[in-house]
Motif scaffolding. Structure first.
Motif, PDB file in Angstrom:
ATOM      1  N   ARG A  13       0.917  -1.245   0.208  1.00 50.22           N
ATOM      2  CA  ARG A  13      -0.012  -0.021  -0.144  1.00 50.22           C
ATOM      3  C   ARG A  13       0.849   1.198   0.136  1.00 50.22           C
ATOM      4  NH1 ARG A  13      -5.155   1.301   1.265  1.00 50.22           N
ATOM      5  NH2 ARG A  13      -5.721  -0.557   2.072  1.00 50.22           N
ATOM      6  N   TYR A  14       0.458   2.317  -0.897  1.00 51.43           N
ATOM      7  CA  TYR A  14       1.033   3.639  -0.711  1.00 51.43           C
ATOM      8  C   TYR A  14      -0.051   4.456  -0.581  1.00 51.43           C
ATOM      9  CZ  TYR A  14       4.581   1.388  -3.851  1.00 51.43           C
ATOM     10  OH  TYR A  14       5.533   0.454  -4.599  1.00 51.43           O
ATOM     11  N   ALA A  15       0.193   4.930   0.905  1.00 49.00           N
ATOM     12  CA  ALA A  15      -0.982   5.868   1.360  1.00 49.00           C
ATOM     13  C   ALA A  15      -2.353   5.323   0.966  1.00 49.00           C
ATOM     14  CB  ALA A  15      -1.080   7.329   0.797  1.00 49.00           C
ATOM     15  N   GLU A  16      -3.357   5.828   0.275  1.00 47.82           N
ATOM     16  CA  GLU A  16      -4.595   5.273  -0.164  1.00 47.82           C
ATOM     17  C   GLU A  16      -4.545   4.393  -1.108  1.00 47.82           C
ATOM     18  OE1 GLU A  16      -7.045   5.839   1.963  1.00 47.82           O
ATOM     19  OE2 GLU A  16      -5.486   7.019   3.072  1.00 47.82           O
ATOM     20  N   VAL A  17      -3.288   4.242  -1.867  1.00 46.96           N
ATOM     21  CA  VAL A  17      -3.197   3.215  -3.035  1.00 46.96           C
ATOM     22  C   VAL A  17      -2.873   1.864  -2.700  1.00 46.96           C
ATOM     23  CG1 VAL A  17      -2.117   2.911  -5.397  1.00 46.96           C
ATOM     24  CG2 VAL A  17      -2.839   5.262  -4.586  1.00 46.96           C
ATOM     25  N   GLN A  18      -3.741   0.861  -3.131  1.00 49.01           N
ATOM     26  CA  GLN A  18      -3.273  -0.495  -2.886  1.00 49.01           C
ATOM     27  C   GLN A  18      -2.883  -1.017  -4.100  1.00 49.01           C
ATOM     28  OE1 GLN A  18      -3.795  -1.737   0.118  1.00 49.01           O
ATOM     29  NE2 GLN A  18      -3.116  -3.766  -0.223  1.00 49.01           N
ATOM     30  N   ALA A  19      -1.469  -1.035  -4.145  1.00 50.52           N
ATOM     31  CA  ALA A  19      -0.944  -1.400  -5.460  1.00 50.52           C
ATOM     32  C   ALA A  19      -0.645  -2.965  -5.695  1.00 50.52           C
ATOM     33  CB  ALA A  19       0.770  -1.098  -5.247  1.00 50.52           C
ATOM     34  N   LEU A  20      -0.661  -3.934  -4.386  1.00 50.20           N
ATOM     35  CA  LEU A  20      -0.766  -5.401  -4.578  1.00 50.20           C
ATOM     36  C   LEU A  20      -1.799  -5.603  -3.644  1.00 50.20           C
ATOM     37  CD1 LEU A  20       3.074  -6.084  -4.618  1.00 50.20           C
ATOM     38  CD2 LEU A  20       1.422  -6.155  -6.479  1.00 50.20           C
ATOM     39  N   ARG A  21      -2.597  -6.616  -4.398  1.00 51.53           N
ATOM     40  CA  ARG A  21      -3.726  -7.237  -3.183  1.00 51.53           C
ATOM     41  C   ARG A  21      -3.959  -8.636  -3.100  1.00 51.53           C
ATOM     42  NH1 ARG A  21      -7.912  -2.867  -4.227  1.00 51.53           N
ATOM     43  NH2 ARG A  21      -7.329  -1.249  -5.603  1.00 51.53           N
ATOM     44  N   GLU A 309     -11.335  -1.807 -10.063  1.00 52.64           N
ATOM     45  CA  GLU A 309     -12.054  -2.354  -8.789  1.00 52.64           C
ATOM     46  C   GLU A 309     -13.395  -2.872  -9.191  1.00 52.64           C
ATOM     47  OE1 GLU A 309      -9.796  -2.152  -5.507  1.00 52.64           O
ATOM     48  OE2 GLU A 309     -11.968  -2.947  -5.629  1.00 52.64           O
ATOM     49  N   GLY A 310     -13.579  -4.158  -8.681  1.00 51.47           N
ATOM     50  CA  GLY A 310     -14.817  -4.796  -9.154  1.00 51.47           C
ATOM     51  C   GLY A 310     -14.791  -5.357 -10.684  1.00 51.47           C
ATOM     52  N   SER A 311     -13.589  -5.372 -11.384  1.00 48.87           N
ATOM     53  CA  SER A 311     -13.623  -6.307 -12.665  1.00 48.87           C
ATOM     54  C   SER A 311     -12.756  -7.352 -12.785  1.00 48.87           C
ATOM     55  CB  SER A 311     -13.165  -4.862 -13.606  1.00 48.87           C
ATOM     56  OG  SER A 311     -11.825  -4.449 -13.162  1.00 48.87           O
ATOM     57  N   ALA A 312     -12.013  -7.205 -13.933  1.00 48.94           N
ATOM     58  CA  ALA A 312     -11.192  -8.551 -14.111  1.00 48.94           C
ATOM     59  C   ALA A 312     -10.275  -8.654 -12.691  1.00 48.94           C
ATOM     60  CB  ALA A 312     -10.391  -8.383 -15.256  1.00 48.94           C
ATOM     61  N   GLY A 313      -9.765  -7.533 -12.504  1.00 47.65           N
ATOM     62  CA  GLY A 313      -8.977  -7.857 -11.336  1.00 47.65           C
ATOM     63  C   GLY A 313      -9.475  -8.196  -9.928  1.00 47.65           C
ATOM     64  N   ALA A 314     -10.845  -8.297  -9.745  1.00 49.54           N
ATOM     65  CA  ALA A 314     -11.401  -8.748  -8.766  1.00 49.54           C
ATOM     66  C   ALA A 314     -12.032 -10.262  -8.633  1.00 49.54           C
ATOM     67  CB  ALA A 314     -12.668  -8.010  -8.378  1.00 49.54           C
ATOM     68  N   GLN A 315     -11.496 -10.874  -9.533  1.00 50.78           N
ATOM     69  CA  GLN A 315     -11.904 -12.328  -9.678  1.00 50.78           C
ATOM     70  C   GLN A 315     -10.562 -13.226 -10.123  1.00 50.78           C
ATOM     71  OE1 GLN A 315     -15.224 -12.925 -12.245  1.00 50.78           O
ATOM     72  NE2 GLN A 315     -15.710 -10.602 -12.296  1.00 50.78           N
ATOM     73  N   PRO A 316      -9.649 -13.188  -9.220  1.00 53.88           N
ATOM     74  CA  PRO A 316      -8.348 -13.847  -9.413  1.00 53.88           C
ATOM     75  C   PRO A 316      -8.626 -15.473  -9.443  1.00 53.88           C
ATOM     76  CG  PRO A 316      -8.175 -12.811  -7.513  1.00 53.88           C
ATOM     77  CD  PRO A 316      -9.337 -12.257  -8.073  1.00 53.88           C
ATOM     78  N   ALA A 317      -9.411 -15.819  -8.553  1.00 56.33           N
ATOM     79  CA  ALA A 317      -9.497 -17.366  -8.250  1.00 56.33           C
ATOM     80  C   ALA A 317     -10.256 -18.011  -9.427  1.00 56.33           C
ATOM     81  CB  ALA A 317     -10.477 -17.564  -6.963  1.00 56.33           C
ATOM     82  N   ALA A 318     -11.243 -17.456  -9.879  1.00 63.12           N
ATOM     83  CA  ALA A 318     -11.982 -17.997 -10.977  1.00 63.12           C
ATOM     84  C   ALA A 318     -11.011 -17.986 -12.378  1.00 63.12           C
ATOM     85  CB  ALA A 318     -13.267 -17.120 -11.375  1.00 63.12           C
TER      86      ALA A 318
END
Length: 329
Positions: A13-21, A309-318
């Motif tokens: 995390r950089y301040a309010e930015v979550q670079a790696l999740r 947010e809530g797009s392709a990056g939000a579904q890594p498991a699938a």
């Protein structure tokens, strides 16, 4: 060592930015592992944490059995890094630079051997400032290898290369595999990943959204083949032979109204055999006949089309499951 790199639930995390999740993956010893992703996806942050140049907010990272955050000399002596832009002493020759950098390491490769490996034999006595862009990148690679590293990080190694120079660089990177090296590669070139990588990870919005071999990525090996051709005037789609039951036959939108046909089917070989046999029996020319599967670039663009947010990056498991790769790491 089974895995050269192990990453588990990595966050930055950089301040309010979550670079790696919550990034998790491993890189096998002797593997060429490629990380793809659009700008801002988190590739550089992840790579810099692995190299020990940046600290993680949370998660576990092991590189050659070491925590890179500790900056241990024992790890640094076993890795080589080729950055997007490397600075060297312009007035020294290729041979002088390789010899000088080699003195920094307890174990080192022969300067002559490395110069030959990166195909700079003819430029051995040329000053670095006189080298072309492609020659400079090959020199960067020689300097990264001079300490005989077990793991090499290559960050966009062929950016700015012409097609011939890129192919030469690929040959050099392939030769590293024969030396038993592990290669961690980042690139924007899909053909480069296809040609070099054993496995590919696609990042979007700080997550891995697909992981697998270039053939498996995003279920690519299970996607239908596309057969394209143009029928001669007077021959209609209705006259085509019987094709596999799943075949979808339509006018090819890429060929306008000139008789172009597009066939999508999971049984590409059977469909192609039926079409070509039918054409030969009737003396019909199928102009522009081609059979292809979606390219790695097609799959990559689909995976990263929406990387917020809530797009392709939000579904890594699938996506990882679709690629046939179980839980990473």
């Amino acid at each position: 060592m089974r895995h050269a790199i192990e990453v588990t639930d990595l966050h930055k995390r950089y301040a309010e930015v979550q670079a790696l999740r919550g990034v998790s993956f491993h890189v096998g010893a002797g593997e060429v592992f490629c990380m793809l992703g659009p700008n801002g996806a988190g590739k550089t942050t992840c790579t810099e944490i692995l190299e020990g140049h940046r600290l993680a907010s949370s998660g576990a990272v092991s590189v050659l059995g070491h925590d890179p955050a500790r900056g241990e000399r024992a790890m640094r002596e076993r890795i080589g890094v080729v950055l997007q832009s490397c600075g060297v002493q312009e007035d020294l020759t290729v041979a002088e630079l390789v010899e000088m950098y080699g003195r920094y390491y307890p174990r080192r490769r022969s300067a002559e051997e490395l110069i030959e490996l990166v195909e700079l034999d003819a430029k051995r006595d040329a000053r670095a400032g006189t080298l072309s862009g492609g020659q400079r990148r090959r020199l960067d690679l020689a300097l990264a290898l001079v300490g005989d590293p077990d793991l090499i990080f290559l960050d966009e190694p062929t950016t700015g290369f012409d097609p011939h120079a890129r192919r030469q660089a690929w040959s050099t990177i392939k030769s590293l595999c024969s030396l038993g090296k592990t290669v961690f590669l980042t690139t924007h070139y899909m053909d480069e990943a296809q040609h070099l990588a054993d496995r590919v990870a696609v990042m979007a919005a700080g997550r891995i959204v697909a992981l697998g071999s270039p053939q498996e990525l995003g279920g690519r090996d299970a996607l239908p083949s596309e057969i394209r051709f143009t029928l001669p005037e007077g021959v209609g789609v209705g006259e085509l032979p019987q094709l596999p039951p799943d075949a979808d036959v339509q006018l090819d939108p890429d060929r306008g109204t000139g008789g172009g046909v597009l066939v999508r089917t999971a049984e590409g070989v059977a469909a192609a055999h039926a079409l070509t046999g039918w054409a030969l029996e009737r003396g019909i020319e199928l102009r522009g006949f081609s059979v292809a599967q979606p390219t790695l670039e097609d799959v990559y663009l689909a995976l990263t089309a929406q990387d917020g947010e809530g797009s392709a990056g939000a579904q890594p498991a699938a996506a990882v499951a679709e690629a046939g790769a179980g839980t990473p790491g």
